[in-house]
Enzyme design. Sequence first.
Site, PDB file in Angstrom:
ATOM      1  N   GLU A 177       0.804  -1.232   0.000  1.00  0.00           N
ATOM      2  CA  GLU A 177       0.000   0.000   0.000  1.00  0.00           C
ATOM      3  C   GLU A 177       0.838   1.283   0.000  1.00  0.00           C
ATOM      4  O   GLU A 177       0.863   2.029   0.995  1.00  0.00           O
ATOM      5  CB  GLU A 177      -0.927   0.007   1.218  1.00  0.00           C
ATOM      6  CG  GLU A 177      -1.863  -1.171   1.251  1.00  0.00           C
ATOM      7  CD  GLU A 177      -2.917  -1.063   2.347  1.00  0.00           C
ATOM      8  OE1 GLU A 177      -2.768  -0.207   3.234  1.00  0.00           O
ATOM      9  OE2 GLU A 177      -3.891  -1.822   2.292  1.00  0.00           O
ATOM     10  N   GLU A 365      -5.484  -8.575   1.000  1.00  0.00           N
ATOM     11  CA  GLU A 365      -5.998  -8.239   2.342  1.00  0.00           C
ATOM     12  C   GLU A 365      -7.490  -7.952   2.249  1.00  0.00           C
ATOM     13  O   GLU A 365      -7.938  -7.222   1.366  1.00  0.00           O
ATOM     14  CB  GLU A 365      -5.340  -6.967   2.908  1.00  0.00           C
ATOM     15  CG  GLU A 365      -3.968  -7.134   3.476  1.00  0.00           C
ATOM     16  CD  GLU A 365      -3.430  -5.857   4.123  1.00  0.00           C
ATOM     17  OE1 GLU A 365      -4.241  -5.015   4.588  1.00  0.00           O
ATOM     18  OE2 GLU A 365      -2.200  -5.703   4.158  1.00  0.00           O
TER      19      GLU A 365
HETATM   20  C1  GAL Z   1      -3.906  -2.222   5.693  1.00  0.00           C
HETATM   21  C2  GAL Z   1      -2.492  -2.542   6.128  1.00  0.00           C
HETATM   22  C3  GAL Z   1      -2.403  -3.560   7.194  1.00  0.00           C
HETATM   23  C4  GAL Z   1      -3.506  -3.501   8.225  1.00  0.00           C
HETATM   24  C5  GAL Z   1      -4.868  -3.316   7.577  1.00  0.00           C
HETATM   25  C6  GAL Z   1      -6.024  -3.079   8.541  1.00  0.00           C
HETATM   26  O1  GAL Z   1      -3.974  -0.909   5.238  1.00  0.00           O
HETATM   27  O2  GAL Z   1      -1.744  -3.007   5.034  1.00  0.00           O
HETATM   28  O3  GAL Z   1      -1.122  -3.473   7.755  1.00  0.00           O
HETATM   29  O4  GAL Z   1      -3.233  -2.612   9.207  1.00  0.00           O
HETATM   30  O5  GAL Z   1      -4.847  -2.248   6.684  1.00  0.00           O
HETATM   31  O6  GAL Z   1      -6.144  -1.747   8.901  1.00  0.00           O
END
Ligand code: GAL
Length: 457
Positions: A177, A365
């Site tokens: 990200e 994710e």
């Molecule tokens: C993403 C990040 C993760 C985690 C997730 C939940 O932006 O890559 O490290 O924190 O969000 O907030």
Amino acid sequence: MVKEEQEKKLSLKREDFGKDFKWGVSTAAYQIEGSHQADGKGPSIWDIFTAKRGKIYQAHNGNIACDFYNKYEEDLYLMKDLNIHNFRFSISWSRVIPAGVGVPNPEGIDFYNKLIDKCLALDIEPWVTLYHWDLPAALEQKGGWTNREIISWFKDYVTLCVQCFGDRVKNWMVLNEPLVFVGAGYFLGVHAPGKRGMKNFLPAIHHAALCQAEGARIIKQYYPLAKVGTTFSCSFIEPSRPIQKDIMAAQRIDALVNRLFIEPALGMGYPVEDLKFLKKMEKYQLPGDKALLQFDFDFIGVQNYTREIIKHSWFVPYIKARNIKAEKRKVPITAMKWEIYPDSIYQMLKKFNSYKKVRDIYVTENGAAFKDIIEDGRINDKRRTNYLKGYLKAVLQAKKEGMNVKGYFVWSFTDNFEWAEGFRPRFGLVHVDYQTQKRTIKASGKWYSNFLRNQVK
Ligand code: GAL
């Protein structure tokens, strides 16, 4: 809707996604490892930032976190027990090169060797992120991502990782990200290293975008058959009202949030037409950069949690837009106050799939934080299970419509350190008691495990 109908609507089977679809969980070094000074590790910008007053919820830090550095074997056994055969984790740069450049740390390298070997021994495929936000502090002293020299520091770091681990790691993600670490870290100052303003933001964007491609080239140079990707945060953006001003505002936010890093990689350049302030980035660009920004990634990691509703606003500098908080809109939300809106992941897959040059897409994710309650040693987190099912249905719809989505990783395996929010939001399929480090599988973890059980791998 009656309960049964609702359940039916959410019912889904693993086999619907096809037998080659990859299922996994995602994590990041600083959020889980702890042992922040162990075995020669150097400090990262997150070690420094969390020690500053008022930056993190209740002054929490990742010094111990989930103690994954010591408990990795136990966690991997648990992962295998839960039928999870793909594990995304990141390498801590300052663990393997304590000062960011120069002498490597054999003990840090050894940790990742053991971790990778254990994964493979348990039939768990490692998916490695090279940079998940924990820049070595020594490099930040030289300007961090605002200094163009980061390209050569990063190339050395990637070279070391590929030389050490490339014989066993087949799937790489260069950055996690980029918009979030440059936006929150170098514009808003709410994440490490806590810098603000355009003078930091613009060079950091350009250098991150260059490193994204340069890092990828290095992996391919050593291992042409490795699968090389990078990951993007993205949100489905909609205008608040069907009026020109809001539509244009939404278009600007969409360019910032969803297009800023993918388009230069695809050879399209930065979305300057929609984000006029990017013109000032020319100052940091050298002849030949446009070509250097490009890389033909094997896959793109799409990371989606929510959508945003956008309204025009004269008061917000540069972007002239603001979002209307989900709380205010009275829609269902998670503990992060993010709207639960499964269609957003479908829309994002559609958006990334629509770029002709994007090859495979993985959801690297997706997940949700909720306040978990332990009752009689159990956590019945039905809301998390329903969230996952809802979003997975949307992923399935995208797949059925022919989009090139090849896998899905839940954020996250265990509860962990959620950056500026500290340990308060819990995203795990597995609960962590931070006092005792005890792991308890949540109902959502059991659900995921049952869902995956039918086929191994
Ligand atoms: C993403 C990040 C993760 C985690 C997730 C939940 O932006 O890559 O490290 O924190 O969000 O907030």
